[in-house]
Design an enzyme around this catalytic site. Structure first.
Site, PDB file in Angstrom:
ATOM      1  N   LYS A 207       0.828  -1.203   0.000  1.00  0.00           N
ATOM      2  CA  LYS A 207       0.000   0.000   0.000  1.00  0.00           C
ATOM      3  C   LYS A 207       0.869   1.263   0.000  1.00  0.00           C
ATOM      4  O   LYS A 207       0.677   2.161  -0.804  1.00  0.00           O
ATOM      5  CB  LYS A 207      -0.930   0.008   1.216  1.00  0.00           C
ATOM      6  CG  LYS A 207      -1.830   1.241   1.272  1.00  0.00           C
ATOM      7  CD  LYS A 207      -2.623   1.330   2.564  1.00  0.00           C
ATOM      8  CE  LYS A 207      -3.763   0.374   2.596  1.00  0.00           C
ATOM      9  NZ  LYS A 207      -4.678   0.623   3.743  1.00  0.00           N
ATOM     10  N   GLU A 213      10.186  -5.235   4.399  1.00  0.00           N
ATOM     11  CA  GLU A 213      10.362  -6.594   3.890  1.00  0.00           C
ATOM     12  C   GLU A 213      10.051  -6.663   2.396  1.00  0.00           C
ATOM     13  O   GLU A 213      10.804  -7.259   1.606  1.00  0.00           O
ATOM     14  CB  GLU A 213       9.446  -7.562   4.657  1.00  0.00           C
ATOM     15  CG  GLU A 213       9.742  -7.656   6.141  1.00  0.00           C
ATOM     16  CD  GLU A 213       8.939  -6.658   6.975  1.00  0.00           C
ATOM     17  OE1 GLU A 213       8.805  -6.882   8.176  1.00  0.00           O
ATOM     18  OE2 GLU A 213       8.452  -5.643   6.410  1.00  0.00           O
ATOM     19  N   GLY A 268      -5.053  -3.853   4.791  1.00  0.00           N
ATOM     20  CA  GLY A 268      -4.241  -4.873   4.142  1.00  0.00           C
ATOM     21  C   GLY A 268      -4.811  -6.268   4.269  1.00  0.00           C
ATOM     22  O   GLY A 268      -4.816  -7.048   3.315  1.00  0.00           O
ATOM     23  N   ARG A 269      -5.319  -6.624   5.461  1.00  0.00           N
ATOM     24  CA  ARG A 269      -5.835  -7.979   5.654  1.00  0.00           C
ATOM     25  C   ARG A 269      -7.222  -8.168   5.047  1.00  0.00           C
ATOM     26  O   ARG A 269      -7.772  -9.269   5.070  1.00  0.00           O
ATOM     27  CB  ARG A 269      -5.840  -8.312   7.146  1.00  0.00           C
ATOM     28  CG  ARG A 269      -6.640  -7.341   8.006  1.00  0.00           C
ATOM     29  CD  ARG A 269      -6.303  -7.559   9.481  1.00  0.00           C
ATOM     30  NE  ARG A 269      -6.907  -6.569  10.358  1.00  0.00           N
ATOM     31  CZ  ARG A 269      -6.410  -5.357  10.581  1.00  0.00           C
ATOM     32  NH1 ARG A 269      -5.307  -4.979   9.962  1.00  0.00           N
ATOM     33  NH2 ARG A 269      -6.998  -4.520  11.411  1.00  0.00           N
ATOM     34  N   GLU A 354      -4.794  -9.617  14.126  1.00  0.00           N
ATOM     35  CA  GLU A 354      -4.386  -8.241  13.844  1.00  0.00           C
ATOM     36  C   GLU A 354      -5.555  -7.284  14.017  1.00  0.00           C
ATOM     37  O   GLU A 354      -5.364  -6.109  14.317  1.00  0.00           O
ATOM     38  CB  GLU A 354      -3.811  -8.136  12.424  1.00  0.00           C
ATOM     39  CG  GLU A 354      -2.997  -6.875  12.192  1.00  0.00           C
ATOM     40  CD  GLU A 354      -2.190  -6.926  10.908  1.00  0.00           C
ATOM     41  OE1 GLU A 354      -0.970  -7.159  10.992  1.00  0.00           O
ATOM     42  OE2 GLU A 354      -2.773  -6.741   9.827  1.00  0.00           O
ATOM     43  N   HIS A 385      -3.076 -35.933  14.229  1.00  0.00           N
ATOM     44  CA  HIS A 385      -1.879 -36.645  14.669  1.00  0.00           C
ATOM     45  C   HIS A 385      -0.836 -35.693  15.246  1.00  0.00           C
ATOM     46  O   HIS A 385       0.337 -36.057  15.351  1.00  0.00           O
ATOM     47  CB  HIS A 385      -1.297 -37.439  13.499  1.00  0.00           C
ATOM     48  CG  HIS A 385      -2.207 -38.541  13.040  1.00  0.00           C
ATOM     49  ND1 HIS A 385      -2.150 -39.813  13.555  1.00  0.00           N
ATOM     50  CD2 HIS A 385      -3.220 -38.530  12.142  1.00  0.00           C
ATOM     51  CE1 HIS A 385      -3.085 -40.556  12.985  1.00  0.00           C
ATOM     52  NE2 HIS A 385      -3.746 -39.814  12.123  1.00  0.00           N
ATOM     53  N   LYS A 509       9.015  -2.772  14.215  1.00  0.00           N
ATOM     54  CA  LYS A 509       9.587  -2.373  12.922  1.00  0.00           C
ATOM     55  C   LYS A 509      10.430  -1.110  13.065  1.00  0.00           C
ATOM     56  O   LYS A 509      11.499  -0.987  12.458  1.00  0.00           O
ATOM     57  CB  LYS A 509       8.470  -2.143  11.907  1.00  0.00           C
ATOM     58  CG  LYS A 509       7.804  -3.420  11.428  1.00  0.00           C
ATOM     59  CD  LYS A 509       6.816  -3.102  10.324  1.00  0.00           C
ATOM     60  CE  LYS A 509       6.239  -4.361   9.718  1.00  0.00           C
ATOM     61  NZ  LYS A 509       5.357  -4.058   8.576  1.00  0.00           N
TER      62      LYS A 509
END
Length: 545
Positions: A207, A213, A268-269, A354, A385, A509
C-alpha cells in the site's frame, strides 16, 4: 466500554453461564431430537451447524441481547455506509464495497461515489489478465510470461496465497504463481533460482510502497532482472505495482501504466478483493475472480439483512464471545478437512488477531475483559496426529471450527469418504466424549490397571462448529472468507475496539530500522538494554569469525 461487564445483558449472560456450565451436551442432544434443525443455518450451499455448542435457545437469546446492547445494527449500517469506523485513522473500512460495486449503490467517501473508481480498476485488472493469459504481454526479449512472483507481506501475501492454493483446479496451467514474503533472502533466491528473467513478471504489492520486507525483496528482484536484461526499460515489461504511493512506485522504476491503485479505506488484511488480488485474477481468470467477489457479496447482503439469531457471522461471533469471555477459552482452532485449504487457518490468524488483538477501546480506555482469542490450526487430518490430543483430553477448552467440502477435485470417492468420516467423527467425539462405563464395557474381557482405564476417558462437552459445502470453488471461498471477516467485525463492535487499525505491528519495525546500521560495523553496542546489547555483540562476534 468499561461498563460492558456491568450491563444487564452481560450480567444476564453471566448468570446463565453459571446455570449451564454443569450441563453436558450429551444431555442436550438426548433431550431435543430437533437440536440440529434449531441450531444450523445456511447460505448458498454452505451449511453452518452450531448445534455442538454449550448453548440452549435461551443462550442464543441472551447473546443476541448483548449484540443489541452494543448497538451492533447501527454499527453494521455505519460500515456499509462508509462512515469512518476506523476511528484512530479516521477512515472508512470499505472492503465490502470492492465486491459490491457492480450493484452501483452509491457509497460516498469525501463526498465522492467510490463505485466508478472501483469499477475502473476492475476493468484494468480484466484487461491486464487477458493480456497475460493470452500471451499478448511479452517480456523484454519477446517471450510470453509464464511465471508470476507476488512480492508482499501480511494480507498482500496471505490473502492471494490462501485463495490461489484453494483454487488450483481453476489455475491456468501455463502460468505458475509464486509468493515471496519473508525478508530472509533465502525466500526470494530460492523462488527465482529456477525461473527465467525473460518470462517472469513481478507484482509488488504494498500500500505505502515503503514496507521494509517487501521493498527489500523487490530490489533484489529488480537487480536479478537487470543482471540479465542490462536495460532499465525491461522493468516496464516485468514489474507492476499495487500501491497508493504513485511517486515511490515511479521512483522505483515502474511505469505509471503499470500501477494498480487501491485506497486507504482498504485494510491490508481485507485487500484480496482489490487489485491485491491481481495474481488471483491472472491465475484463475477474471470471470472466476468475479465469482469470488460475488460469493463475498452474497454474505455481505446476508449480514446486512438477516436477523441476528439467523445471521451466520453474528452467531459465529456471539459463540466466540461466549467461550472467550465466559468460559475463559483463550484460543480457537480452525480445522479444514481439505488439502486445498491448508493456508486458511494462517490467513484467518492474521485477519482475526491483527484486527482484535487490542487492549484499548475506541474511547482510549483500557478494557477490563478479554478481547481477541489466539487463532490457530492446520489441515484437520494432520492436526489429528499433532495436537488433537490436547483438544480432546487436555485441560484447556479449545472451541473448534471444522470445514469440509462434500466433493473432491479428484476421482477418489473412497479416499474422500475416509476424509469426511474424520470430519464428522471428530466433532462428535468432542461433543459426546467417552465415559468410564463405556471404557469398562469395551475392555471388560481383559484386566487393565486403573491408570489405563482412566486414560481412555474423554470428558466430551467440548464445543465445535461445522461448515459443510458442495465443493471448493471461487464463490464458496469468497463466502467463507467474508463470513469470518464479518464475525471479526461483530466481536470488535461488542468489545468496543477498533478492528481496523494495527498499531501493534509498528514499534518492533521502528526499532529494527534503528538496529540495521548498528549491525553493519564491528563496533560494540551499548545503546540498548543489556540483553539486546549482548545479542548484537555476540552476533558481530560470530559473524566476524
Amino acid at each position: 466500554m468499561p461498563e460492558l461487564k456491568k450491563s444487564p445483558a452481560w450480567q444476564a449472560l453471566n448468570a446463565h453461564y453459571e446455570r449451564i456450565y454443569p450441563v453436558h451436551m450429551r444431555d442436550l442432544f438426548d433431550q431435543d431430537p430437533h437440536r440440529f434443525e434449531k441450531f444450523s443455518l445456511q447460505i448458498n450451499d454452505i451449511l453452518f451447524d452450531f448445534s455442538k455448542n454449550r448453548i440452549t435457545e435461551e443462550s442464543l437469546t441472551l447473546l443476541t441481547n448483548l449484540a443489541d446492547h452494543s448497538g451492533l445494527k447501527d454499527q453494521i449500517e455505519a460500515m456499509f455506509r462508509g462512515d469512518p469506523i476506523n476511528t484512530t485513522e479516521n477512515r472508512p473500512a470499505l472492503h465490502t464495497a470492492l465486491r459490491g460495486s457492480r450493484q452501483n449503490t452509491p457509497i460516498y467517501v469525501n463526498n465522492q461515489d467510490i463505485n466508478p473508481e472501483i469499477n475502473r480498476v476492475l476493468s484494468r485488472i480484466e484487461q491486464f489478465c487477458d493480456q497475460i493469459r493470452s500471451g499478448k504481454w511479452r517480456g523484454y526479449s519477446g517471450k510470453k510470461i509464464t511465471h508470476i512472483v507476488n512480492i508482499g507481506i501480511g494480507g498482500s501475501d496471505l490473502g492471494p496465497k490462501t485463495v490461489l492454493t484453494a483454487l488450483q483446479p481453476y489455475a491456468d496451467e501455463n502460468i505458475k504463481v509464486h509468493f515471496v514474503s519473508n525478508v530472509d533472502q533465502a525466500s526470494i533466491i530460492e523462488t527465482i533460482s529456477t525461473l527465467s528473467p525473460e518470462t517472469t513478471l513481478f507484482i509488488i504489492a504494498s500500500k505505502t510502497f515503503t514496507t521494509q520486507e517487501t521493498m527489500t525483496n523487490a530490489h533484489s528482484a529488480r537487480q536479478w532482472l537487470m543482471n540479465s536484461a542490462k536495460n532499465t526499460h525491461a522493468i516496464s515489461k516485468h514489474f507492476v505495482a499495487i500501491s497508493t504511493n504513485q511517486t515511490a512506485v515511479i521512483d522505483f522504476g515502474i511505469a505509471s501504466d503499470n500501477i494498480f491503485e487501491f485506497w486507504d479505506w482498504v485494510g491490508g488484511r481485507y485487500s484480496l478483493w482489490s487489485a491485491i488480488g491481481l495474481s488471483i485474477a491472472i491465475s484463475i481468470g477474471f470471470k472466476n475472480f468475479t465469482q469470488l467477489l460475488q460469493g463475498a457479496n452474497d454474505v455481505d447482503n446476508h449480514f446486512k439483512n438477516a436477523p441476528f439469531e439467523s445471521n451466520i457471522p453474528v452467531v459465529m461471533a456471539l459463540l466466540g464471545i461466549w467461550y472467550n469471555n465466559f468460559f475463559n477459552a483463550a484460543s480457537h482452532a480452525i480445522l479444514p478437512y481439505a488439502h486445498s485449504l491448508r493456508y486458511f487457518s494462517d490467513y484467518l490468524q492474521q485477519c482475526d488477531m491483527e484486527s482484535n488483538g487490542k487492549s484499548i477501546d475506541r474511547n482510549g480506555l483500557h478494557v477490563n475483559y478479554e478481547t481477541g482469542p489466539i487463532i490457530w490450526g492446520q489441515s484437520g487430518p494432520n492436526g489429528q496426529h499433532a495436537f488433537f490430543q490436547l483438544i480432546h483430553q487436555g485441560t484447556k477448552l479449545v472451541p473448534c471450527d471444522f470445514i469440509a467440502p462434500a466433493h473432491n477435485r479428484y476421482e477418489s470417492p473412497d479416499q474422500h469418504a475416509i476424509l469426511l468420516a474424520n470430519f464428522l467423527a471428530q466433532p462428535e467425539a468432542l461433543m459426546q466424549g467417552q465415559t468410564i462405563e463405556q471404557v469398562k464395557k469395551e475392555f471388560a474381557q481383559n484386566k487393565h490397571p486403573r491408570s489405563f482405564l482412566q486414560s481412555k476417558i474423554f470428558s466430551g462437552n467440548r464445543p465445535s462448529n461445522s461448515f459443510l459445502f458442495k465443493e471448493v470453488n471461487p464463490k464458496t471461498i469468497g463466502s467463507l472468507i467474508a463470513l469470518y471477516e464479518h464475525k471479526i467485525f461483530v466481536q470488535g463492535c461488542i468489545w468496543n475496539i477498533n478492528s481496523f487499525d494495527q498499531m501493534g505491528v509498528e514499534l518492533g519495525k521502528k526499532l529494527a530500522r534503528s538496529i540495521v546500521p548498528e549491525l553493519q560495523n564491528n563496533q560494540p553496542i551499548s545503546s540498548h538494554n543489556c540483553s539486546t546489547n549482548g545479542l548484537i555483540n555476540y552476533y558481530k562476534k560470530i559473524r566476524s569469525s
